[in-house]
Write a protein that holds these residues in place. Structure first.
Motif, short mmCIF file in Angstrom:
data_model
loop_
_atom_site.label_atom_id
_atom_site.label_comp_id
_atom_site.label_asym_id
_atom_site.label_seq_id
_atom_site.Cartn_x
_atom_site.Cartn_y
_atom_site.Cartn_z
N SER A 37 0.83 -1.21 0.00
CA SER A 37 0.00 0.00 0.00
C SER A 37 0.86 1.26 0.00
O SER A 37 0.61 2.21 -0.74
CB SER A 37 -0.92 0.00 1.22
N GLU A 38 1.92 1.23 0.80
CA GLU A 38 2.82 2.38 0.89
C GLU A 38 3.55 2.62 -0.42
O GLU A 38 3.63 3.75 -0.91
CB GLU A 38 3.82 2.14 2.02
N TYR A 39 4.08 1.55 -1.01
CA TYR A 39 4.82 1.67 -2.27
C TYR A 39 3.89 2.09 -3.41
O TYR A 39 4.24 2.96 -4.23
CB TYR A 39 5.50 0.34 -2.60
N PHE A 40 2.70 1.51 -3.47
CA PHE A 40 1.75 1.84 -4.52
C PHE A 40 1.34 3.31 -4.45
O PHE A 40 1.22 3.99 -5.46
CB PHE A 40 0.53 0.93 -4.40
N LYS A 41 1.15 3.80 -3.23
CA LYS A 41 0.78 5.21 -3.03
C LYS A 41 1.89 6.13 -3.53
O LYS A 41 1.64 7.12 -4.23
CB LYS A 41 0.49 5.47 -1.55
N GLU A 42 3.12 5.80 -3.17
CA GLU A 42 4.25 6.63 -3.59
C GLU A 42 4.44 6.55 -5.10
O GLU A 42 4.74 7.55 -5.76
CB GLU A 42 5.52 6.17 -2.88
N LEU A 43 4.23 5.37 -5.67
CA LEU A 43 4.36 5.19 -7.10
C LEU A 43 3.32 6.02 -7.86
O LEU A 43 3.61 6.61 -8.90
CB LEU A 43 4.21 3.71 -7.44
N LYS A 44 2.10 6.08 -7.32
CA LYS A 44 1.05 6.91 -7.94
C LYS A 44 1.42 8.38 -7.91
O LYS A 44 1.17 9.12 -8.87
CB LYS A 44 -0.29 6.69 -7.21
N GLN A 45 1.99 8.83 -6.80
CA GLN A 45 2.40 10.22 -6.69
C GLN A 45 3.47 10.56 -7.73
O GLN A 45 3.42 11.61 -8.36
CB GLN A 45 2.92 10.50 -5.27
N ILE A 46 4.42 9.65 -7.89
CA ILE A 46 5.47 9.87 -8.89
C ILE A 46 4.87 9.85 -10.30
O ILE A 46 5.23 10.66 -11.15
CB ILE A 46 6.58 8.80 -8.75
N TYR A 47 3.95 8.93 -10.54
CA TYR A 47 3.29 8.86 -11.85
C TYR A 47 2.63 10.20 -12.19
O TYR A 47 2.78 10.73 -13.30
CB TYR A 47 2.26 7.74 -11.87
N ASN A 48 1.90 10.76 -11.23
CA ASN A 48 1.22 12.05 -11.47
C ASN A 48 2.23 13.16 -11.72
O ASN A 48 2.02 14.02 -12.59
CB ASN A 48 0.33 12.40 -10.27
N THR A 49 3.34 13.15 -10.98
CA THR A 49 4.36 14.18 -11.16
C THR A 49 5.01 14.08 -12.53
O THR A 49 5.13 15.09 -13.25
CB THR A 49 5.46 14.04 -10.08
N VAL A 50 5.41 12.88 -12.91
CA VAL A 50 6.08 12.70 -14.21
C VAL A 50 5.11 12.96 -15.35
O VAL A 50 5.49 13.55 -16.37
CB VAL A 50 6.66 11.27 -14.32
N ASN A 51 3.86 12.57 -15.19
CA ASN A 51 2.86 12.75 -16.24
C ASN A 51 2.58 14.22 -16.50
O ASN A 51 2.20 14.60 -17.61
CB ASN A 51 1.56 12.03 -15.84
N ASN A 52 2.76 15.06 -15.48
CA ASN A 52 2.51 16.50 -15.64
C ASN A 52 3.79 17.29 -15.89
O ASN A 52 3.79 18.51 -15.85
CB ASN A 52 1.82 17.05 -14.38
N TYR A 53 4.88 16.59 -16.15
CA TYR A 53 6.19 17.25 -16.27
C TYR A 53 6.34 18.01 -17.58
O TYR A 53 7.25 18.83 -17.72
CB TYR A 53 7.29 16.20 -16.14
N ASP A 54 5.47 17.73 -18.55
CA ASP A 54 5.56 18.43 -19.83
C ASP A 54 5.41 19.93 -19.67
O ASP A 54 5.91 20.71 -20.50
CB ASP A 54 4.47 17.92 -20.79
N SER A 55 4.72 20.35 -18.64
CA SER A 55 4.50 21.79 -18.43
C SER A 55 5.72 22.49 -17.83
O SER A 55 5.77 23.71 -17.79
CB SER A 55 3.29 22.01 -17.51
N LYS A 56 6.70 21.72 -17.39
CA LYS A 56 7.89 22.32 -16.78
C LYS A 56 8.84 22.80 -17.86
O LYS A 56 9.26 22.04 -18.73
CB LYS A 56 8.60 21.31 -15.87
N GLU A 57 9.21 24.07 -17.79
CA GLU A 57 10.13 24.65 -18.77
C GLU A 57 11.55 24.68 -18.20
O GLU A 57 11.75 24.89 -17.01
CB GLU A 57 9.69 26.06 -19.14
#
Length: 214
Positions: A37-57
């Protein structure tokens, strides 16, 4: 009463049974429920961060350096549980998605990172009369250093050994060395060093000296 042979056979049988139970236990799940549960939660957070990284200049060296720190964190995190059983397929699927997104971001950002790394080196070496140029082709994979000390082979090799490791891991494919006298000629003249190709989509850790100093 069991004779010596029978006691030995019984001991071996019990040992094998314990081993089989242990192996079966491992293949059922690689995680305890709380750990998964702990690893899956952290993995989801990273997924969301990386998925939205296109907006970072990336518009300066500081932003480029922070991106390298992010890429290193994702690279370190993902292989943490490579031996995942079939029972944890949901974790494996999300982990693979994060890996694919991370590679995509690495592929997208490395040309800009190389550009601003060149600017960082230019500022750092300016007082020593070096000129640093990133050629705006080949995804910014060629860097040119100009300095009069390069007329001496020993000085060129000494300088090369201080910069080559970082340039290679960043994906540069060639370093060109020139001295100012050569710039007077119409035909471009330089000494060059080629790296073995390291594709921008090859996952790796960016162990740059400047990151180690922090």
């Amino acid at each position: 009463m069991l004779n010596m042979f029978e006691r030995h056979r019984l001991l071996v049988s019990v040992s094998l049974a314990v081993l089989i139970i242990t192996v079966v236990g491992v293949t059922v799940s690689s995680f305890s429920p709380s750990k998964k549960s702990e690893y899956f939660k952290e993995l989801k957070q990273i997924y969301n961060t990386v998925n939205n990284y296109d907006s970072k200049e990336i518009n300066n060296w500081e932003a480029a350096k922070n991106t390298l720190v992010d890429l290193n964190y994702w690279f370190d995190f993902i292989p943490r549980y490579d031996a995942i059983s079939d029972e944890d397929n949901d974790v494996l699927m999300l982990q693979n998605k994060v890996r694919d997104l991370t590679i995509r971001q690495q592929l997208r950002t490395l040309p800009e990172i190389r550009k601003y790394y060149g600017e960082y080196l230019s500022d750092k070496l300016y007082g020593q009369n070096y000129k640093v140029t990133i050629l705006n082709d080949e995804r910014n994979k060629i860097i040119v250093f100009t300095h009069d000390s390069f007329t001496k082979r020993a000085q060129l090799e000494k300088f090369h050994n201080t910069v080559a490791g970082d340039l290679r891991v960043l994906g540069f494919k060639q370093i060109r060395y020139k001295w100012y006298e050569l710039e007077k000629y119409e035909d471009e003249k330089y000494i060059h060093y080629n790296f073995k190709d390291l594709p921008d989509n090859e996952p790796r850790r960016f162990n740059l000296s400047i990151l180690k100093e922090q």
